[in-house]
Design an enzyme around this catalytic site. Structure first.
Site, PDB file in Angstrom:
ATOM      1  N   CYS A  96       0.654 -14.253  22.255  1.00 16.96           N
ATOM      2  CA  CYS A  96      -0.480 -13.334  22.332  1.00 16.96           C
ATOM      3  C   CYS A  96      -0.470 -12.399  21.129  1.00 16.96           C
ATOM      4  CB  CYS A  96      -0.471 -12.561  23.640  1.00 16.96           C
ATOM      5  SG  CYS A  96       0.574 -11.107  23.669  1.00 16.96           S
ATOM      6  N   GLN A 137      -6.226 -16.220  24.580  1.00 20.34           N
ATOM      7  CA  GLN A 137      -6.528 -17.530  25.163  1.00 20.34           C
ATOM      8  C   GLN A 137      -8.009 -17.844  25.059  1.00 20.34           C
ATOM      9  OE1 GLN A 137      -4.568 -18.388  28.900  1.00 20.34           O
ATOM     10  NE2 GLN A 137      -6.201 -19.754  29.540  1.00 20.34           N
ATOM     11  N   HIS A 165       0.910 -15.798  30.685  1.00 20.75           N
ATOM     12  CA  HIS A 165       1.129 -14.906  29.557  1.00 20.75           C
ATOM     13  C   HIS A 165       2.346 -14.034  29.848  1.00 20.75           C
ATOM     14  CE1 HIS A 165      -3.043 -15.323  27.656  1.00 20.75           C
ATOM     15  NE2 HIS A 165      -3.031 -16.143  28.704  1.00 20.75           N
ATOM     16  N   CYS A 167       3.365 -11.545  28.298  1.00 20.63           N
ATOM     17  CA  CYS A 167       3.085 -10.114  28.153  1.00 20.63           C
ATOM     18  C   CYS A 167       2.672  -9.516  29.493  1.00 20.63           C
ATOM     19  CB  CYS A 167       1.991  -9.879  27.114  1.00 20.63           C
ATOM     20  SG  CYS A 167       0.420 -10.666  27.501  1.00 20.63           S
TER      21      CYS A 167
END
Length: 208
Positions: A96, A137, A165, A167
């Site tokens: 990301c 994404q 993800h 994150c």
């Protein structure tokens, strides 16, 4: 440079920004290690800057890959085949752009050929070219579809990405089981609900 190349390959630093040297990159890693609270001179960390820079070369190699070239060679001898060409469960390994944390998942990609097809491995390589960059994404999903649409002019393109993800799973809200799904449809896939539903059903089939 054509419009497609400008749209899909120029995510790297501006041309007037010199790329740091390997030594500068390694020193940046040492700075982060010190900021985290450890000593980069410690035995277990001495080689870490070199390893991190080498890992970055692999994780972000997509900046040096051109989807135009990947999709450049096409084949017209398809014996009249005009149904969708689809690849399922393409591994997605990205990072990301907000936290440089991994994005891990799979992609399904399909297109409806108009006279010509490409080697099936080329579709997977296009996914890799865009995933091996700092990404969101949503952007990656659209870029994959745009590259295939612009390079091949098919009757339609469909892209489905399902990813987690880190994150979100390892920091912040800490929801390790949440998956993010994004889709993009062009041409006949966008116009034909039955065709979209068929694509989605095939995406949902378990990995073999």
């Amino acid at each position: 440079m054509d419009a497609m190349t400008d749209k899909t390959t120029l995510a790297a630093a501006p041309a007037d920004t010199p790329r740091p040297t390997r030594e500068q990159a390694e020193e940046a890693v040492r700075t982060l290690i010190r900021w985290a609270g450890d000593d980069p001179r410690r035995e277990g960390l001495i080689e870490t800057p070199k390893r991190v820079v080498k890992a970055y070369e692999e994780w972000f190699r997509g900046y040096h890959e051109d989807p135009v070239q990947i999709l450049g060679k096409r084949f017209e001898d398809v014996q009249g085949y005009d149904d969708m060409v689809m690849l399922t469960h393409i591994d997605v390994e990205s990072h990301c752009e907000h936290h440089i944390a991994p994005i891990l998942g799979t992609a399904c990609v399909a297109y409806l050929p108009d006279r010509a097809v490409v080697g099936i491995s080329k579709i997977a390589k296009v996914v890799e070219a865009f995933s091996k960059r700092l990404q969101t994404q949503e952007t990656m999903t659209a870029q994959i579809a745009d590259a295939i649409n612009d390079a091949m002019a098919p009757r339609g393109v469909a892209v489905f990405v399902d990813a987690k993800h880190q994150c979100m799973t390892t920091r912040g809200v800490h929801h390790p089981h949440v998956s993010t799904i994004t889709t993009t449809f062009t041409g006949e896939f966008k116009a034909n609900a039955e065709l979209r539903e068929r694509f989605m059903r095939l995406c949902e089939q378990p990995r073999r």
